[in-house]
Design a protein around this motif. Structure first.
Motif, PDB file in Angstrom:
ATOM      1  N   GLY A   1      11.532   0.732 -43.180  1.00  0.00           N
ATOM      2  CA  GLY A   1      12.553   0.376 -42.199  1.00  0.00           C
ATOM      3  C   GLY A   1      13.859   0.996 -42.630  1.00  0.00           C
ATOM      4  N   PRO A   2      14.842   1.083 -41.746  1.00  0.00           N
ATOM      5  CA  PRO A   2      14.760   0.663 -40.346  1.00  0.00           C
ATOM      6  C   PRO A   2      14.479   1.809 -39.376  1.00  0.00           C
ATOM      7  CG  PRO A   2      17.057   1.012 -40.920  1.00  0.00           C
ATOM      8  CD  PRO A   2      16.242   1.391 -42.143  1.00  0.00           C
TER       9      PRO A   2
ATOM     10  N   TYR B   1      14.509  -4.499 -42.624  1.00  0.00           N
ATOM     11  CA  TYR B   1      13.458  -4.980 -41.724  1.00  0.00           C
ATOM     12  C   TYR B   1      13.941  -6.198 -40.947  1.00  0.00           C
ATOM     13  CZ  TYR B   1      10.603  -2.077 -44.780  1.00  0.00           C
ATOM     14  OH  TYR B   1      10.095  -1.020 -45.491  1.00  0.00           O
TER      15      TYR B   1
ATOM     16  N   GLN C   1      17.813  -9.908 -40.328  1.00  0.00           N
ATOM     17  CA  GLN C   1      17.238  -8.761 -41.025  1.00  0.00           C
ATOM     18  C   GLN C   1      17.402  -8.883 -42.531  1.00  0.00           C
ATOM     19  OE1 GLN C   1      18.887  -5.365 -38.989  1.00  0.00           O
ATOM     20  NE2 GLN C   1      20.992  -6.035 -39.289  1.00  0.00           N
TER      21      GLN C   1
END
Ligand code: C2O
Ligand code: CU
Ligand code: CU
Length: 479
Positions: free
Chosen positions: A113-114, A441, A458
């Motif tokens: 991620g991201p 994430y 997040q």
């Protein structure tokens, strides 16, 4: 043992929600179940595999009469099914042929991620392209691709931007399972829509902050589908691809079926059920054995009391394969006993939804975790049983294990890795979470309107080799 209940708390079923839209049988002719074709690679070598995935708008003949305006991936609605063999170096060329920004989120893939992950920080602007590549190291699983631009994930998925991505490996290919895609290995993407004038979908007209629903079940984009069964056993890869709807699945005659996989892997052991409830974004692979049926019979799959797919039985050869008692050796990563338990609280309904009392902010990192270190997460749903709802909790970039529910054993079909778990009102679900790749994430409720409404946060996963790494995060204004 055959389990015959839905496991979840009945008072929390979506049927009790004031805004619940019951399914109805559409006044439309039966049609063959659409089977999304497998996406052809642009190129394949012994080590590398290249795909192009295009988000596009189109029109689809769903009901008799006017075509419905829809969106899809390499298709007018939903998409083609993508196969990702573990260990291959995968390259995906992403193209946005829509008139608005979108993102390509790989729900269930263990990718960084991201940006590769394709959440809201990885926009592909209209008319533009983007290239990602990754090599998967995770168990075989039924995962999916969907749009994830914040805060219009729900609307884009509603238009049709969702398709399956099958992760395969040598282990699953060696098991005696139905492996013939489209013949005895069948995807079932469960969604619901309301058809307005001229057979159009109208997201705004149907908007509900607790999740948009429609009365018509749409299975792989087909209304009133039937499937011609030509083998004794079928493997169904079921995805709850709805924005809001829970599916409570059971067959006519209470035909038992065997669940072999959940979201992110095979289960440790097969589980035989007559009833299966799925919350948004969850996947289940089940084997249905039609041995007691004969040519001309029909077996119906229901959600609650509404038929959603008919299986028309044809002549088939006898199949006496049996499933192994152990499907997957599930290795639980052990957390350091000194590691505190992470608490995550999902609260509210409608516009009041939040995680840890806060609304999502694209620029805020809400938590950190060291790469490779397992941690318990206690995820609580503070809704009460009175009018509360099941919030399906999802984490990007990881495959977790469900350790307990309010201190009790998880449900019998939660023995494999998952990425989404339905949390009942008043319940704390303990997860064991480890990230193997660094990055940022998202984690959120997968009632997609709740996610867009801010029930999202997040986490930054820190690579000890690069502890101060920062990521460029989008914010709403730069979109
Ligand atoms: Cu299905 Cu944030 O994702
Ligand atoms: Cu996801
Ligand atoms: Cu929710």
């Amino acid at each position: 043992k055959v389990y015959s209940d839905y496991f979840f708390d009945e008072p929390a079923f979506n049927t009790h929600d004031g805004g619940y839209v019951p399914l109805e049988v559409a006044a439309a002719p039966a049609r063959p179940l659409a089977i999304p074709p497998l996406l052809k690679p642009d190129k394949e070598t012994a080590t590398d595999l290249y795909y192009t995935v295009t988000a596009q708008a189109g029109e689809t003949q769903i009901l008799p009469g006017a075509k419905t305006k829809t969106w899809g991936y390499n298709a007018s609605v939903l998409g083609q099914t993508i196969v990702f063999p573990v260990g291959k170096h995968i390259h995906v060329h992403l193209q946005n042929h829509l008139k608005e920004l979108t993102t390509f989120h790989w729900h269930g893939l263990a990718v960084t991620g991201p940006y590769v992950d394709g959440g809201c920080h990885a926009p592909v602007y209209p008319g533009e392209t983007s290239d990602i590549d990754f090599t998967l190291d995770q168990p075989a699983a039924t995962t999916w691709l969907h749009a994830h631009p914040c805060p219009s994930t729900a609307e884009q998925v509603w238009h049709g931007l969702a398709t399956l991505a099958l992760v395969t490996d040598d282990h699953i290919n060696s098991l005696p399972l139905p492996h013939d895609y489209g013949v005895n290995d069948i995807p079932l993407v469960l969604q619901d829509r309301r058809f307005h004038e001229n057979n159009q979908w109208d997201y705004r007209a149907d908007y509900d902050p607790d999740g948009v629903q429609g009365p018509t079940a749409l299975i792989n984009g087909t209304v009133n589908p039937y499937f011609d069964v030509t083998t004794q056993k079928l493997r169904l890869r079921i995805l709850d691809g709805a924005n809001r709807r829970e599916w409570r699945l059971h067959f006519s005659d209470d035909l038992p079926f065997t669940q072999i996989a959940g979201d992110s892997s095979l289960l440790a052991h097969p589980v035989t059920l007559t009833h299966l409830m799925m919350t948004c974004a969850e996947r289940a692979e089940v084997i249905v054995d039609f041995k007691d049926y004969k040519e001309g019979d029909t077996v119906t799959l229901f959600s609650d009391d509404v038929p959603i797919v008919s299986f028309r039985i044809h002549v088939f050869a006898p199949d006496d394969t049996t499933l192994p008692a152990d499907l997957l050796d599930v290795q639980a990563p052990l957390p350091d006993p000194a590691m505190p338990v992470r608490k995550v609280v999902m609260s509210g309904m409608d516009e009041a939804v939040a995680i840890d009392g806060k609304k999502f902010n694209m620029q805020r990192i809400d938590a950190t975790q060291q790469m490779g270190q397992a941690q318990y997460w206690d995820v609580t749903n503070t809704n009460t049983m009175h009018g509360g709802m099941v919030h399906p909790f999802h984490v990007h970039g990881t495959q977790f294990l469900v350790v307990s529910r309010n201190g009790h054993a998880p449900y019998p079909n939660e023995t494999g890795f998952k990425d989404t778990v339905g949390v009942n009102p008043g319940e704390t679900v303990r997860l064991l979470v480890r990230f193997d790749l660094p990055g940022v994430y998202m984690y959120h409720c997968h009632i997609i309107e709740h996610e867009d409404g801010g029930m999202m946060a997040q986490i930054q996963v820190i690579d000890p080799a690069e502890p101060n790494k920062t990521y460029k995060l989008m914010d709403m204004d730069t979109l």
